[in-house]
Write a protein that holds these residues in place. Structure first.
Motif, PDB file in Angstrom:
ATOM      1  N   GLY A   8       0.830  -1.199   0.000  1.00 13.82           N
ATOM      2  CA  GLY A   8       0.000   0.000   0.000  1.00 13.82           C
ATOM      3  C   GLY A   8       0.863   1.246   0.000  1.00 13.82           C
ATOM      4  N   LEU A   9       0.249   2.353  -0.309  1.00 12.63           N
ATOM      5  CA  LEU A   9       0.971   3.615  -0.332  1.00 12.63           C
ATOM      6  C   LEU A   9       1.360   4.035   1.082  1.00 12.63           C
ATOM      7  CD1 LEU A   9      -1.195   5.532  -2.946  1.00 12.63           C
ATOM      8  CD2 LEU A   9       1.116   4.644  -3.270  1.00 12.63           C
ATOM      9  N   LYS A  10       2.516   4.643   1.203  1.00 13.14           N
ATOM     10  CA  LYS A  10       2.967   5.142   2.499  1.00 13.14           C
ATOM     11  C   LYS A  10       2.093   6.315   2.916  1.00 13.14           C
ATOM     12  CE  LYS A  10       7.823   3.823   2.114  1.00 13.14           C
ATOM     13  NZ  LYS A  10       9.222   4.303   2.044  1.00 13.14           N
ATOM     14  N   PRO A  16      -5.260   8.926  -5.258  1.00 14.41           N
ATOM     15  CA  PRO A  16      -6.471   9.315  -5.975  1.00 14.41           C
ATOM     16  C   PRO A  16      -7.493   8.183  -6.089  1.00 14.41           C
ATOM     17  CG  PRO A  16      -4.574   9.264  -7.457  1.00 14.41           C
ATOM     18  CD  PRO A  16      -4.068   9.053  -6.070  1.00 14.41           C
ATOM     19  N   GLN A  17      -7.041   6.935  -6.195  1.00 11.33           N
ATOM     20  CA  GLN A  17      -7.992   5.821  -6.254  1.00 11.33           C
ATOM     21  C   GLN A  17      -8.725   5.676  -4.925  1.00 11.33           C
ATOM     22  OE1 GLN A  17      -5.216   2.758  -7.570  1.00 11.33           O
ATOM     23  NE2 GLN A  17      -6.388   2.576  -9.464  1.00 11.33           N
ATOM     24  N   GLY A  18      -8.004   5.800  -3.832  1.00  9.32           N
ATOM     25  CA  GLY A  18      -8.643   5.733  -2.521  1.00  9.32           C
ATOM     26  C   GLY A  18      -9.659   6.847  -2.341  1.00  9.32           C
ATOM     27  N   SER A  22     -13.679   6.405  -1.675  1.00  3.80           N
ATOM     28  CA  SER A  22     -14.355   7.051  -0.550  1.00  3.80           C
ATOM     29  C   SER A  22     -15.528   7.901  -1.033  1.00  3.80           C
ATOM     30  CB  SER A  22     -13.346   7.914   0.211  1.00  3.80           C
ATOM     31  OG  SER A  22     -13.971   8.602   1.254  1.00  3.80           O
ATOM     32  N   ARG A  23     -15.293   8.712  -2.057  1.00  2.00           N
ATOM     33  CA  ARG A  23     -16.347   9.570  -2.599  1.00  2.00           C
ATOM     34  C   ARG A  23     -17.507   8.745  -3.143  1.00  2.00           C
ATOM     35  NH1 ARG A  23     -12.816  13.367  -5.100  1.00  2.00           N
ATOM     36  NH2 ARG A  23     -12.664  11.816  -6.728  1.00  2.00           N
ATOM     37  N   ARG A  37      -7.946   3.970   1.511  1.00  3.88           N
ATOM     38  CA  ARG A  37      -6.629   3.807   0.900  1.00  3.88           C
ATOM     39  C   ARG A  37      -6.697   2.542   0.061  1.00  3.88           C
ATOM     40  NH1 ARG A  37      -3.059   7.875   1.096  1.00  3.88           N
ATOM     41  NH2 ARG A  37      -1.270   6.543   1.446  1.00  3.88           N
ATOM     42  N   GLN A  38      -6.204   2.613  -1.156  1.00  2.00           N
ATOM     43  CA  GLN A  38      -6.240   1.483  -2.072  1.00  2.00           C
ATOM     44  C   GLN A  38      -4.855   0.849  -2.101  1.00  2.00           C
ATOM     45  OE1 GLN A  38      -4.775   1.302  -5.405  1.00  2.00           O
ATOM     46  NE2 GLN A  38      -5.733  -0.660  -5.776  1.00  2.00           N
ATOM     47  N   GLY A  39      -4.826  -0.472  -2.158  1.00  2.00           N
ATOM     48  CA  GLY A  39      -3.559  -1.189  -2.221  1.00  2.00           C
ATOM     49  C   GLY A  39      -3.712  -2.448  -3.049  1.00  2.00           C
ATOM     50  N   LYS A  40      -2.766  -3.351  -2.878  1.00  2.00           N
ATOM     51  CA  LYS A  40      -2.851  -4.614  -3.615  1.00  2.00           C
ATOM     52  C   LYS A  40      -2.363  -5.747  -2.729  1.00  2.00           C
ATOM     53  CE  LYS A  40       1.568  -3.554  -5.775  1.00  2.00           C
ATOM     54  NZ  LYS A  40       2.239  -3.145  -6.991  1.00  2.00           N
TER      55      LYS A  40
END
Length: 80
Positions: A8-10, A16-18, A22-23, A37-40
């Motif tokens: 995941g992003l730090k 922007p995907q997260g 959320s929106r 938060r979006q990850g893989k």
């Protein structure tokens, strides 16, 4: 043996995907979601039976290919 890697992003890195997730959830009526938060997740099937050695090797894989360590963090789980 299986390795499961969560990437995941730090914190502090724009996601922007997260933000879109959320929106969209808010638009669908899920007002309790304040952020996402979006990850893989990457699953690897491994040979061998040494969990410690497997974790070391998978960590090397993450550092070299599976995660962009400048902006991403990762967590490795080894399942027997």
């Amino acid at each position: 043996m299986k390795a499961i890697i969560h990437v995941g992003l730090k914190p502090g890195v724009l996601d922007p995907q997260g933000r879109a997730i959320s929106r969209s959830l808010n638009d669908l009526g899920f007002d309790e979601v304040s952020a996402a938060r979006q990850g893989k997740v990457i699953e690897l099937d491994l040979t061998g039976d040494d969990s410690a050695a497997a974790k070391t090797r998978v960590t090397e894989m993450c550092e070299k290919l599976l995660a962009n360590t400048v902006i991403e963090s990762y967590r490795v789980e080894i399942e027997d």
